[in-house]
Design a protein around this motif. Structure first.
Motif, PDB file in Angstrom:
ATOM      1  N   ILE A   1      23.355  59.800  38.046  1.00 27.87           N
ATOM      2  CA  ILE A   1      24.569  60.397  38.486  1.00 27.87           C
ATOM      3  C   ILE A   1      24.427  61.021  39.883  1.00 27.87           C
ATOM      4  N   ALA A   2      23.244  60.585  40.590  1.00 24.59           N
ATOM      5  CA  ALA A   2      22.827  61.078  41.818  1.00 24.59           C
ATOM      6  C   ALA A   2      23.977  60.611  42.781  1.00 24.59           C
ATOM      7  N   GLY A   3      24.461  61.631  43.714  1.00 29.40           N
ATOM      8  CA  GLY A   3      25.356  61.129  44.681  1.00 29.40           C
ATOM      9  C   GLY A   3      26.757  61.077  44.394  1.00 29.40           C
TER      10      GLY A   3
ATOM     11  N   VAL B   1      18.452  55.917  49.180  1.00 30.20           N
ATOM     12  CA  VAL B   1      20.000  55.376  48.498  1.00 30.20           C
ATOM     13  C   VAL B   1      19.883  56.160  47.292  1.00 30.20           C
ATOM     14  N   ALA B   2      20.969  57.044  47.153  1.00 26.84           N
ATOM     15  CA  ALA B   2      21.072  57.889  45.804  1.00 26.84           C
ATOM     16  C   ALA B   2      21.143  56.820  44.488  1.00 26.84           C
ATOM     17  N   GLY B   3      20.044  57.304  43.733  1.00 30.78           N
ATOM     18  CA  GLY B   3      19.992  56.587  42.311  1.00 30.78           C
ATOM     19  C   GLY B   3      19.038  55.600  42.409  1.00 30.78           C
ATOM     20  N   ARG B   4      18.326  55.289  43.624  1.00 32.25           N
ATOM     21  CA  ARG B   4      17.412  54.291  43.540  1.00 32.25           C
ATOM     22  C   ARG B   4      15.945  54.820  44.063  1.00 32.25           C
ATOM     23  N   PRO B   5      15.238  55.390  43.253  1.00 35.75           N
ATOM     24  CA  PRO B   5      13.714  55.835  43.852  1.00 35.75           C
ATOM     25  C   PRO B   5      12.970  54.700  44.434  1.00 35.75           C
ATOM     26  N   THR B   6      12.148  55.001  45.347  1.00 37.46           N
ATOM     27  CA  THR B   6      11.168  54.069  46.090  1.00 37.46           C
ATOM     28  C   THR B   6       9.952  54.759  46.364  1.00 37.46           C
TER      29      THR B   6
END
Length: 296
Positions: free
Chosen positions: A269-271, A50-55
């Motif tokens: 701001i990703a995505g 998901v853009a903006g959610r690093p895992t």
């Protein structure tokens, strides 16, 4: 006819803006001609990003891209690598032991990490760092004549390759007012001035140490081709103020040519189609030029 230049591109953390700026750069009319490009980056099986959610999944994808690019360079598939921005926090969670990508590639090349020099390049201002990603307390212990010499030599060689016949470098002081004759610290007298004299004896055009509150203004005005900085923020704060949109991070001192944009993952701001690809494009352009210079 010489073989074409092949540049490897890693996407960085796919939850950040890396994939966006790579894609935009590769479709730009300013992309260098006479070069081929190979992208590295594939999501792990069964993972959703998901853009903006690093895992941990996005971190593993970023690491896999770095490893694939390093192997491609070792086997002669690519001539240089341009790396997208990574998230060091999630990478550490999956066992990434390096402070940054420079150290990763130093290890991949079998080069002592202390030989890797981080430089931020832009025609408006260029800075090289004696120490990089560490605490300020640790950085003070890394201010040695040997590390200054390594940084100056790598920077001097790079600028010569870029067409500067006699590069003029400035050394930033550690303390306010360059120590004010010892009133604000003794590092200048004990370490910096002797290092400058030694390098000047080797015909390196190096001046300083200069007070950090004036040296960058002089460099931007054209007095110096680059400033040698003693710790991360000393160089990165003025550089990003002057050249954030077009600056390039370059790793010197390694057998591999590696550049990257000067910004991070920008998860916020990703995505959203707001990412600016100019720094990535500049990193690609510089990597191509460095390969051309090396071949010449």
């Amino acid at each position: 006819m010489s073989r074409s230049i092949t540049i490897g591109l890693t996407m960085g953390d796919p939850a950040g803006i890396g994939p966006e700026v790579v894609s935009q750069a590769l479709t730009s009319p300013e992309l260098p001609t006479g070069a081929e490009f190979r992208a590295f980056g594939q999501l792990p099986d069964g993972s959703s990003i998901v853009a903006g959610r690093p895992t941990e999944h996005s971190a593993r994808a970023a690491l896999a891209a770095l490893e694939a690019a390093a192997e491609a360079w070792r086997t002669g598939v690519i001539d240089a690598v341009v790396t997208g921005p990574i998230c060091k926090e999630t990478l550490r969670q999956i066992g990434f032991e390096y402070p940054g990508q420079s150290e990763f590639f130093a290890d991949a090349c079998g080069t002592p990490v202390e030989k890797a020099v981080m430089m931020m390049y832009d025609p408006k201002l260029t800075v090289s760092l004696v120490s990089t990603h560490c605490s300020l307390r640790d950085a003070l212990g890394l201010v040695t004549a040997e590390r200054i010499e390594t940084t100056v030599e790598a920077t001097w060689q790079f600028l010569r390759g870029m067409g500067k016949e006699d590069p003029h470098l400035a050394l930033a002081a550690l303390n306010p007012h360059a120590g004010e004759g010892g009133h604000f610290g003794y590092e200048e007298q004990r370490i910096l001035f002797p290092a400058v004299e030694k390098l000047r004896a080797r015909r390196r055009r190096l001046d300083g140490p200069f007070s950090p509150d004036t040296v960058f203004r002089r460099a931007v005005s054209g007095d110096f081709d680059a400033v040698i900085c003693l710790y991360h923020d000393q160089g990165l704060i003025p550089f990003k103020l002057i050249a954030f949109e077009t600056g390039v991070n370059v790793t010197l001192g390694l057998p591999i040519i590696r550049t990257s944009p000067d910004h991070g993952t920008a998860f916020e701001i990703a995505g959203l189609s707001q990412a600016d690809p100019r720094s990535m494009l500049a990193a690609i352009q510089l990597a191509v030029r460095m390969v051309q210079n090396a071949r010449q």
